[in-house]
Design a protein around this motif. Structure first.
Motif, PDB file in Angstrom:
ATOM      1  N   VAL A   1       0.924  -1.179   0.100  1.00 29.56           N
ATOM      2  CA  VAL A   1      -0.486   0.068   0.272  1.00 29.56           C
ATOM      3  C   VAL A   1       0.987   1.650   0.193  1.00 29.56           C
ATOM      4  O   VAL A   1       0.539   2.491  -0.713  1.00 29.56           O
ATOM      5  N   GLN A   2       1.901   1.081   0.644  1.00 35.64           N
ATOM      6  CA  GLN A   2       2.581   2.122   0.784  1.00 35.64           C
ATOM      7  C   GLN A   2       3.490   2.567  -0.228  1.00 35.64           C
ATOM      8  O   GLN A   2       3.435   3.659  -0.877  1.00 35.64           O
ATOM      9  N   GLN A   3       3.471   1.467  -1.354  1.00 34.72           N
ATOM     10  CA  GLN A   3       4.538   1.948  -2.456  1.00 34.72           C
ATOM     11  C   GLN A   3       3.439   1.905  -3.398  1.00 34.72           C
ATOM     12  O   GLN A   3       3.569   1.474  -4.318  1.00 34.72           O
ATOM     13  N   LYS A   4       2.310   2.320  -3.171  1.00 29.52           N
ATOM     14  CA  LYS A   4       0.925   2.776  -3.925  1.00 29.52           C
ATOM     15  C   LYS A   4       0.862   0.967  -5.151  1.00 29.52           C
ATOM     16  O   LYS A   4       0.203   1.641  -6.160  1.00 29.52           O
ATOM     17  N   LYS A   5       1.018   0.341  -4.999  1.00 34.53           N
ATOM     18  CA  LYS A   5       1.226  -0.861  -5.449  1.00 34.53           C
ATOM     19  C   LYS A   5      -0.678  -1.283  -4.848  1.00 34.53           C
ATOM     20  O   LYS A   5      -1.119  -2.390  -4.371  1.00 34.53           O
ATOM     21  N   TYR A   6      -1.181  -0.685  -5.251  1.00 33.44           N
ATOM     22  CA  TYR A   6      -3.311  -0.775  -4.963  1.00 33.44           C
ATOM     23  C   TYR A   6      -3.466  -2.456  -5.153  1.00 33.44           C
ATOM     24  O   TYR A   6      -3.976  -3.349  -4.127  1.00 33.44           O
TER      25      TYR A   6
ATOM     26  N   ILE B   1      -8.710   1.298   0.495  1.00 39.50           N
ATOM     27  CA  ILE B   1      -8.314   1.425  -0.504  1.00 39.50           C
ATOM     28  C   ILE B   1      -8.998   1.560  -2.155  1.00 39.50           C
ATOM     29  O   ILE B   1      -8.264   2.584  -2.485  1.00 39.50           O
TER      30      ILE B   1
ATOM     31  N   PHE C   1      -9.984   4.814  -1.884  1.00 41.82           N
ATOM     32  CA  PHE C   1      -8.923   5.410  -2.695  1.00 41.82           C
ATOM     33  C   PHE C   1      -7.717   5.669  -4.281  1.00 41.82           C
ATOM     34  O   PHE C   1      -8.433   6.939  -4.103  1.00 41.82           O
ATOM     35  N   VAL C   2      -8.362   4.422  -4.433  1.00 43.26           N
ATOM     36  CA  VAL C   2      -8.139   4.307  -6.017  1.00 43.26           C
ATOM     37  C   VAL C   2      -9.022   5.412  -6.689  1.00 43.26           C
ATOM     38  O   VAL C   2      -9.035   5.516  -7.435  1.00 43.26           O
TER      39      VAL C   2
END
Length: 198
Positions: free
Chosen positions: A159-164, A192, A195-196
């Motif tokens: 999640v922190q690496q934006k690999k949703y 998530i 957010f996306v």
């Protein structure tokens, strides 16, 4: 520390006793990086044949930059008196000035890193009989999440690496793997997705 005669005990280490051990214990607790105190403390433990000597030696060895001095001091012994009583008794002298902060000794072995680099090593990739690498299969394997490393921390890292997409997939797998936390994982998936979409 006041009143403790370091020079005397360095020159007469055989006079270290139970009383000096308690004083030195207090000194090294108050001043944990005082190298001279550690040397005397270890010598005191060794003189008293204290069972904790080896453990304390391991702790102290990292605080003392010159292991040669440590070894010599711990293994120095008072020389026995000569047969001729007119001769003076010789006691090995330890100079407290031998201890210098940051002092290092020359390594006995050649520098392993320089030796390794001088050999100019290389990595040779083993390939199959066709002498080609199937890059697509390597990429495909790296993109799938291995269940063995799947943890909540790993998923939060995704999640922190934006690999949703991968994070949602991982939370779904975690939900099956840890059913008692499935409602929590479902909430994280919804979080998530919201957010996306925003």
């Amino acid at each position: 520390m006041e009143g403790f005669d370091f020079n005397r005990y360095f020159n007469e280490p055989e006079s270290l006793n139970e009383e000096t051990l308690s004083q030195l214990t207090g000194i090294i607790k108050e001043y944990p990086f005082f190298q001279a105190a550690w040397l005397l403390y270890l010598k005191n433990l060794k003189n008293l044949k204290n069972p904790g000597f080896n453990d304390e030696l391991q702790k102290a060895a990292i605080r003392l930059p010159n292991r040669k001095v440590l070894y010599q001091f711990l293994n120095s012994k008072k020389k026995s008196p000569a047969k001729n009583k007119n001769k003076t008794q010789v006691i090995p002298h330890f100079d407290i000035n031998d201890l210098q902060i940051g002092q290092t000794i020359e390594p006995i072995e050649p520098d392993l890193i320089d030796n390794f680099i001088s050999q100019q090593p290389s990595i040779k990739l083993k390939v199959g009989e066709s002498n080609s690498i199937d890059h697509e299969s390597i990429v495909g394997r790296s993109e799938t999440i291995d269940d063995a490393i799947l943890t909540e921390s790993y998923t939060n890292l995704l999640v922190q690496q934006k690999k949703y997409k991968e994070a949602i997939e991982a939370f779904e797998k975690l939900s099956l793997k840890i059913p008692e936390k499935s409602s929590y994982f479902a909430a994280r998936i919804d979080e998530i997705k919201q957010f996306v979409n925003n």
